[in-house]
Each structure stands twice: as structure tokens, then as C-alpha cells.
Scaffold this motif. Sequence first.
Motif, PDB file in Angstrom:
ATOM      1  N   UNK A   1       0.832  -1.201   0.000  1.00 37.49           N
ATOM      2  CA  UNK A   1       0.000   0.000   0.000  1.00 37.49           C
ATOM      3  C   UNK A   1       0.869   1.254   0.000  1.00 37.49           C
ATOM      4  N   UNK A   2       1.864   1.287   0.881  1.00 35.76           N
ATOM      5  CA  UNK A   2       2.724   2.467   0.985  1.00 35.76           C
ATOM      6  C   UNK A   2       3.528   2.670  -0.292  1.00 35.76           C
ATOM      7  N   UNK A   3       4.046   1.587  -0.860  1.00 32.86           N
ATOM      8  CA  UNK A   3       4.785   1.714  -2.121  1.00 32.86           C
ATOM      9  C   UNK A   3       3.861   2.076  -3.279  1.00 32.86           C
ATOM     10  N   UNK A   4       2.594   1.630  -3.190  1.00 35.19           N
ATOM     11  CA  UNK A   4       1.641   1.918  -4.255  1.00 35.19           C
ATOM     12  C   UNK A   4       1.239   3.378  -4.320  1.00 35.19           C
ATOM     13  N   UNK A   5       1.245   4.074  -3.180  1.00 37.30           N
ATOM     14  CA  UNK A   5       0.861   5.493  -3.178  1.00 37.30           C
ATOM     15  C   UNK A   5       2.075   6.411  -3.362  1.00 37.30           C
ATOM     16  N   UNK A   6       3.239   5.817  -3.552  1.00 40.47           N
ATOM     17  CA  UNK A   6       4.440   6.621  -3.789  1.00 40.47           C
ATOM     18  C   UNK A   6       4.265   7.470  -5.041  1.00 40.47           C
ATOM     19  N   UNK A   7       4.597   8.748  -4.934  1.00 34.77           N
ATOM     20  CA  UNK A   7       4.432   9.659  -6.054  1.00 34.77           C
ATOM     21  C   UNK A   7       3.082  10.346  -6.078  1.00 34.77           C
ATOM     22  N   UNK A   8       2.151   9.881  -5.236  1.00 32.86           N
ATOM     23  CA  UNK A   8       0.803  10.477  -5.187  1.00 32.86           C
ATOM     24  C   UNK A   8       0.501  11.092  -3.818  1.00 32.86           C
ATOM     25  N   UNK A   9       1.489  11.167  -2.947  1.00 30.10           N
ATOM     26  CA  UNK A   9       1.251  11.601  -1.562  1.00 30.10           C
ATOM     27  C   UNK A   9       0.681  13.015  -1.513  1.00 30.10           C
ATOM     28  N   UNK A  10       1.228  13.918  -2.300  1.00 22.95           N
ATOM     29  CA  UNK A  10       0.767  15.310  -2.275  1.00 22.95           C
ATOM     30  C   UNK A  10      -0.699  15.401  -2.683  1.00 22.95           C
TER      31      UNK A  10
END
Length: 637
Positions: free
Chosen positions: A342-351
Amino acid sequence: MAAKPEKKRKSAPGSKSEGGKSDPKKPKVIGSNIPNKVSKKPLKSPGKEHIHHSGKPKVQKGDVDDKKLRRLQAKELAEARKKKRKRHYTLEQELASLWEKMRVRDIKKEDRSKHVSEALEKMKGKIREIASSHVSSRVLQTCVKHCTQDERNAVFTELRPHFISLVSNTYAVHLVTKMLDNASKEQLAEFISSLHGHVASLLRQMVGSLVIEHAYSLGSATQKQALLMELYSPELQLFKDLVTMKETRLVDVISKLQLQKSSVLRHMASVLQPILEKGILDHSIVHRALMEYLSVADESSAADVIQHLSGPGLVRVIHTKDGSRLGILCVKHGNAKERKKIIKGIKGHIDKIAHDRYGSMVLVCILSIVDDTKLISKIIIKELQGNLKELILDQNGRRPFLQLLHPHCPRYFNPDDLTSLNLSIPSIRNKDESDMNHNNDEAVEEDRNDEGKTSDTRIHLNEGGKKDSCTRRQELLVNSGLAEKLVDACHEMAGELLRSKFGKEIIYEVAVGGADGILHPILDEKLSFLHEAIVSLAVQPNKLDNAEEEHILEQFHSSRTIRKLVLDCPAFASTLWEKALKGKCATWVEGHSSKIINAYLETSDSKIKELAKEELQPFVDSGLLRLPVTGDSVKND
């Protein structure tokens, strides 16, 4: 002298010898098998009139005419073929011509209405075929947008028998959604009623699911429930009267209709499994159906759903209320491997996620539960720091920081947010509770004997992780360097944050050192510099004629924030009094600034109260200031 024998001419590579056979020793040249046609007419070398000055043969006028003629003939042939292949080809050409006129921006309203009416008149009786055309469907969309209500009703009436076939068409789907946007309540109800029995099958299609979602978003609560209930059981698809129930929860529906839970689970699994496998995860109706499924699913079925959602696809889910809750459940009940995905999947979309109302709550959940603080710091904290100044001023973007500074504070998270954070899947929760009760029977009995009360096992379930919450906060906020950057940002943007409706809460929590004093004593020096920066704004002259903004002590948001700092942070209260207020209280005893002055009488810190008591007593006697009713300080406005 004997004559020399005549040498045989070597045959060209690939050519046949006298015997008619090609020489096997020589390689065959590609294209050599194409026979050369020998022209009977002698070759005519180009004369001077045929040679251009550049040395190339000049193109004759007759050649150009021949090329134009051939192109014209090819075009006519293509037109003839299209007319045979397309039933309404001529009509489509006429509609395209009208479309170019009606979609011009600066066209008069009367002229556009005239073109729209003309186009609709031409399409009358053929709208179903035209709606499925790549070109003409766009003309029809423009007509539906700009036509009168009577004309729109006529289009709706003609398309009514064909809704199911149209919603599955790649081109007609846009027309259907456009018509739903402009539909009356009666037309929307009629359209939703026409979908009965087809909701589950359409949701499994990439195109059809768009229309179902659009109708779901436009429908009333009763209409939304009618669409949802078709996903629960085959009986609800067959009998239309059953879907008119007012019950909104699947558990209540099963109880009211006395449905078999196992049958409901099998049917919902057959509907939702293809949707998950195809990745149709963007729609709120799917999120709602998944939440209802998890509320009745057994442990194994719930684990399968969590496994499907845990990964990059979760980014497409968490933008809705139910989608956010699905994300929270995946974080809470997923294993370490799934949380990592999950954490790696949202990488780049945090903002983007942090700015979203519902997505930000998933970040809050991750910061509160996941034990792998190194991974969180490397991905989530790093991306949050990259856009720190913008996020701390945003209503949703500030939430992850507030959760680390003051976890689960009802001042920053409304009851619905806190409910979302405390959600759990019943089947997994019951298993965890039974396991914990079985393993801790002796400990519970000992607690009863020693303290007379049992320990609350739900604390572990709400937290989700094994690591101590204080240790997790320390590692994510302080050890990662986020706290230091927060203090620096607050120091740099002190005036802007204090005056901001949302930023004021960040600077308040940072200035007081966070809940439980988590920023002390490591950042005490930086916090004192922050206090000095706030006080330096308060020292500035008040009520200047040319001032573009209100004084920091008089502005609505900043005055209330400074008042809370006086009540909750003695170090700041002392600095503010000595450098900004001492001897100047007469200037600030009226207006919003009076709340700050009055806070020195309400504070529970006796030293701060004694500091200002002598100067403020005359204002109390005159009635400009009031003493607190009780001895307790009132911290909330």
C-alpha cells in the motif's frame, strides 16, 4: 592463325542457363525473378524541352491532370463505398456541416437554436443509430445541451426503449450521461428504473459502469439504495418490489427479507470478483458495495478483498468516503507485506492524496498504525516535506501533521473522521478479540483481582500496530527531521499561519511543543525563536492608516490563536507580556485583542497571572475586563 574460341557470356546472377536451370553455385538476388518487360517502342531520350535546368525531367501538365483525376476517382470510389456501408452517411455529412456552425463560440443564441432545431428535425426517427456513431453522436450531444426542454423530452422519449443497449456503446455513453445531467426528476427516476436487473452486468463493463456510477451520483438516497440492492441477491434482481426498502445496511436487509447469508455472500462474490480483477475501482457504488460485503463476509473472504485492494490500485479508491474507509480497513487489517504494498503503491501520489478530503484520512491511518517507520519516513514523510508550506495551509493537507502533533484530537478531526479511524471488519475483529481473550485470560483475572476492572482490549485493535504509539510518533515526527522543518516553516510563515483559518492550528501545536511535549527538549531552542517571531509581529505599531492587513492582535484568527498560546504555553505568555503588552494594555483592552489581555487573568499558571495582575486590575475595576467565573481557565472559545 586459328581463330580464338568465342567466350561464353556470363549469365546474370539468378538468370537461367541454356538448359533453363539457374546456376546453383551463384547466390540468388532478391527481385531477380521478376521478368523485365521489354518495350517494343524504342526508348526516346528526353529532349531539351523536357529537361529542367536542374537536370531533372520536367513534370508535364498532362501528368498533373492525370494525378488529380486519379485522386478524384479514388475519392468518389471511397464515397460510394461509405454510402453502401453506412446507412445514414449522407445525413451524417449534413449533420457535421450543421455542427460546425452551431458549436462556434460567438454565435448568436437565435442562430444556434435554429441550427439545433434543424439538426434534430433531420435526426428524428433515426436518433438511436446516430447516437452510436462516432461523429454524429457528438452532434447529438451538442443538440441535447443547447436545445429546448420540449426537444430534449422528445429525444428522451425516442431513446427510452434503447437505454440498455446505448449505455454499453462506446460513443452513446457520453450522450446518455449528458442527458442524465439535464434530465428532470421524473426522467431520472424512469432511467434508473429501466436499469433494473442490469446493474450487476453493467458494472462489470468499463463503459457501462460509467453510466451506473453517473446515475448513482445523481440519484436520491432511495434511488441509490435501489441500485445497490441489486448487487446483494438474485432475488432482488428478479422482484422489483423488494428493492424499494428503506433499510440502508446489508445486515438489516438480510434480517428484514430473511435472506440466506451464505447465498448473499456467494452472489456478491460473483459480482465483485470480476470487478476487482478488471480493476474497475474508481466508482463510489463499487466502494459502497465492498463496504457492505465486508460487513457480513467471513474472515477468509474479507482477507481476499484486502489482498486485492492492497497495492497501487488503492490510489483509485480512496477519493470517496467509502473508498477512504476501505483504505483504512486495508491498512488496519492487512499484514506487513500488504501494508508495504500500500505504501509503495501510493508513492508519487502523496501530495495529491494529502490535499483530498478523504484520501488524507488514509495517510492519517498509516501514520497511526504502521510500525515500519523507516519505510514511512522514506516515502510518505519525504514527499510531505517536499510541499510542506502549501500543505500546512490547506484544510486537508494539514491533517497528517496534526495527527503526529496531537493524535485523534476532536478539535481537528470531526466525529465522522474519528469513526472512520476506529472502523474494523467484524469477522476479523471478533477473531482478534477471541484470540486475545483466550491468550490473556490469566492476565485479565489478575487485573480483576488487583484493580477490580478489566483492561480494554479494543485499544490494541484501534492502534493496529505492535509498536508503542509514543515511540512511533517520536520516530516519524522527530527522528525523521519533520518536526525541525515544521518549526522552521512556522518561523518563516508566522504571520500568514496565524491569520489563516487552517494554518493557525499548525503553528499553535508547534509553538506549544505538541501533545505530551513531544518536541521538548530537543527543539526548545528553535521553539523559543518561534515565540520571538510571533512576539515581534505583536510589537509592531497598531492601527496604521496605510496598513494592508489587520494587526496580529486584532485579526480574528490570530487573536484567538495567541489567546490559546497564552493559556497553554507559559514561556510564550511571559515573552509576549514583557516585550509587547507590558505598559500598553490600555491600547488592547477593546476589540478582539481584549481576549488576549483577558487570558492573563484566566490562565492557570500563577506566575503569569501575578505578572499581569497589577496592571490589569484597574481595567477589571472599570468593567473593561472580566475575571473568570471559576478558578479553571477556559481554553476553548
